[in-house]
Design a protein around this motif. Structure first.
Motif, mmCIF file in Angstrom:
data_model
loop_
_atom_site.group_PDB
_atom_site.id
_atom_site.type_symbol
_atom_site.label_atom_id
_atom_site.label_comp_id
_atom_site.label_asym_id
_atom_site.label_seq_id
_atom_site.Cartn_x
_atom_site.Cartn_y
_atom_site.Cartn_z
ATOM 1 N N ALA A 87 -0.417 -8.413 -4.323
ATOM 2 C CA ALA A 87 -1.303 -7.380 -4.880
ATOM 3 C C ALA A 87 -1.545 -6.241 -3.889
ATOM 4 O O ALA A 87 -2.455 -5.442 -4.066
ATOM 5 C CB ALA A 87 -2.631 -8.012 -5.275
ATOM 6 N N LEU A 88 -0.709 -6.155 -2.886
ATOM 7 C CA LEU A 88 -0.848 -5.172 -1.811
ATOM 8 C C LEU A 88 -0.914 -3.742 -2.340
ATOM 9 O O LEU A 88 -0.148 -3.364 -3.231
ATOM 10 C CB LEU A 88 0.359 -5.313 -0.871
ATOM 11 N N GLU A 89 -1.820 -2.961 -1.787
ATOM 12 C CA GLU A 89 -1.892 -1.529 -2.079
ATOM 13 C C GLU A 89 -0.658 -0.896 -1.427
ATOM 14 O O GLU A 89 -0.478 -0.982 -0.211
ATOM 15 C CB GLU A 89 -3.176 -0.930 -1.494
ATOM 16 N N THR A 90 0.197 -0.302 -2.237
ATOM 17 C CA THR A 90 1.471 0.196 -1.707
ATOM 18 C C THR A 90 1.489 1.697 -1.472
ATOM 19 O O THR A 90 2.475 2.230 -0.987
ATOM 20 C CB THR A 90 2.630 -0.186 -2.652
ATOM 21 N N ASP A 91 0.412 2.383 -1.779
ATOM 22 C CA ASP A 91 0.354 3.824 -1.571
ATOM 23 C C ASP A 91 -0.152 4.093 -0.150
ATOM 24 O O ASP A 91 -1.275 4.550 0.055
ATOM 25 C CB ASP A 91 -0.566 4.474 -2.609
ATOM 26 N N LEU A 92 0.687 3.767 0.828
ATOM 27 C CA LEU A 92 0.290 3.843 2.226
ATOM 28 C C LEU A 92 0.760 5.136 2.876
ATOM 29 O O LEU A 92 1.866 5.608 2.626
ATOM 30 C CB LEU A 92 0.890 2.670 3.013
ATOM 31 N N ASP A 93 -0.075 5.678 3.743
ATOM 32 C CA ASP A 93 0.325 6.815 4.567
ATOM 33 C C ASP A 93 1.175 6.298 5.717
ATOM 34 O O ASP A 93 0.964 5.177 6.204
ATOM 35 C CB ASP A 93 -0.906 7.510 5.159
ATOM 36 N N ASP A 94 2.120 7.104 6.148
ATOM 37 C CA ASP A 94 2.916 6.738 7.317
ATOM 38 C C ASP A 94 2.041 6.899 8.552
ATOM 39 O O ASP A 94 1.779 8.011 9.001
ATOM 40 C CB ASP A 94 4.164 7.623 7.431
ATOM 41 N N SER A 95 1.557 5.773 9.077
ATOM 42 C CA SER A 95 0.758 5.792 10.292
ATOM 43 C C SER A 95 1.100 4.552 11.103
ATOM 44 O O SER A 95 1.601 3.556 10.560
ATOM 45 C CB SER A 95 -0.743 5.805 9.971
ATOM 46 N N ALA A 96 0.825 4.616 12.392
ATOM 47 C CA ALA A 96 1.118 3.481 13.264
ATOM 48 C C ALA A 96 0.328 2.248 12.835
ATOM 49 O O ALA A 96 0.842 1.127 12.850
ATOM 50 C CB ALA A 96 0.816 3.838 14.715
ATOM 51 N N GLU A 97 -0.925 2.449 12.437
ATOM 52 C CA GLU A 97 -1.754 1.321 12.021
ATOM 53 C C GLU A 97 -1.192 0.660 10.765
ATOM 54 O O GLU A 97 -1.067 -0.570 10.694
ATOM 55 C CB GLU A 97 -3.190 1.787 11.763
ATOM 56 N N ASN A 98 -0.827 1.469 9.765
ATOM 57 C CA ASN A 98 -0.239 0.905 8.544
ATOM 58 C C ASN A 98 1.100 0.240 8.829
ATOM 59 O O ASN A 98 1.423 -0.795 8.247
ATOM 60 C CB ASN A 98 -0.078 1.988 7.475
#
Length: 192
Positions: free
Chosen positions: A143-154
């Motif tokens: 169920a992961l939120e897939t609208d992720l920003d490209d960031s080191a943390e993500n």
């Protein structure tokens, strides 16, 4: 043409799916493949039938396509059974955006869990507490939120989730196949 010696990568399989007129993610079917191999030793004919059903075709379009699909199964099984514990889910690589990679991980996990659900409760009776917990955690990944920003943390979070999924898959395989691989005296390779 000789059989494929290396496991096909995500892009190769995705391109093969497109040749068959399917936009389905290879990650979903790879999750299903991994769980099926761990639980019931899915044979080559059953795998081809399953993939063709997923693609909405009666059979692979040519020998090379069939060889690629069979190599995918063979290499997945070899990696799961290998004492080096280097199994990797078939997921989008660094050429894809972080959001696409997260979606691939979610789809892989959905396919994996779908096979476990189809098998019912019987296989779960002998599972260790560690495997039971790992599989329960996979529901969150599915169920992961897939609208992720490209960031080191993500990126780091996605790596950690991918590693958890990978370890859950190998734990399922090793518990369902005692003694295969022999891992008691093998050091786990360092992951980079």
């Amino acid at each position: 043409m000789s059989p494929i010696d290396e496991r096909p990568d995500f892009s190769t399989v995705a391109d093969l799916f497109l040749l068959h007129g399917s936009l389905q993610s290879p990650a979903f079917l790879d999750g299903r493949l991994c769980a099926a191999l761990a639980l019931s030793d899915l044979d080559a004919d059953a795998w081809l039938e399953s993939v063709c059903l997923g693609l909405g075709v009666e059979q692979p379009r040519d020998r090379d396509s069939a060889a690629t699909l069979l190599a995918w199964r063979r290499h997945t099984l070899e990696a799961l059974a290998d004492s080096s514990l280097d199994y990797e889910p078939l997921l989008p690589d660094e050429l894809y955006s972080l959001a696409e990679r997260a979606r691939g991980l979610s789809e892989w996990t959905q396919g994996f869990l779908e096979v476990l659900d189809e098998m019912g409760d019987a296989p779960r009776q002998g599972w260790s507490a560690a495997l039971t917990e790992a599989v329960e955690d996979l529901g969150v990944v599915a169920a992961l939120e897939t609208d992720l920003d490209d960031s080191a943390e993500n990126e780091n979070d996605l790596f950690a989730l991918t590693e958890h999924v990978r370890m859950a898959a190998m734990l399922l395989y090793t518990e369902q196949h005692p003694g295969k691989p022999q891992v008691e005296n093998v050091e786990t390779p360092t992951r980079h």
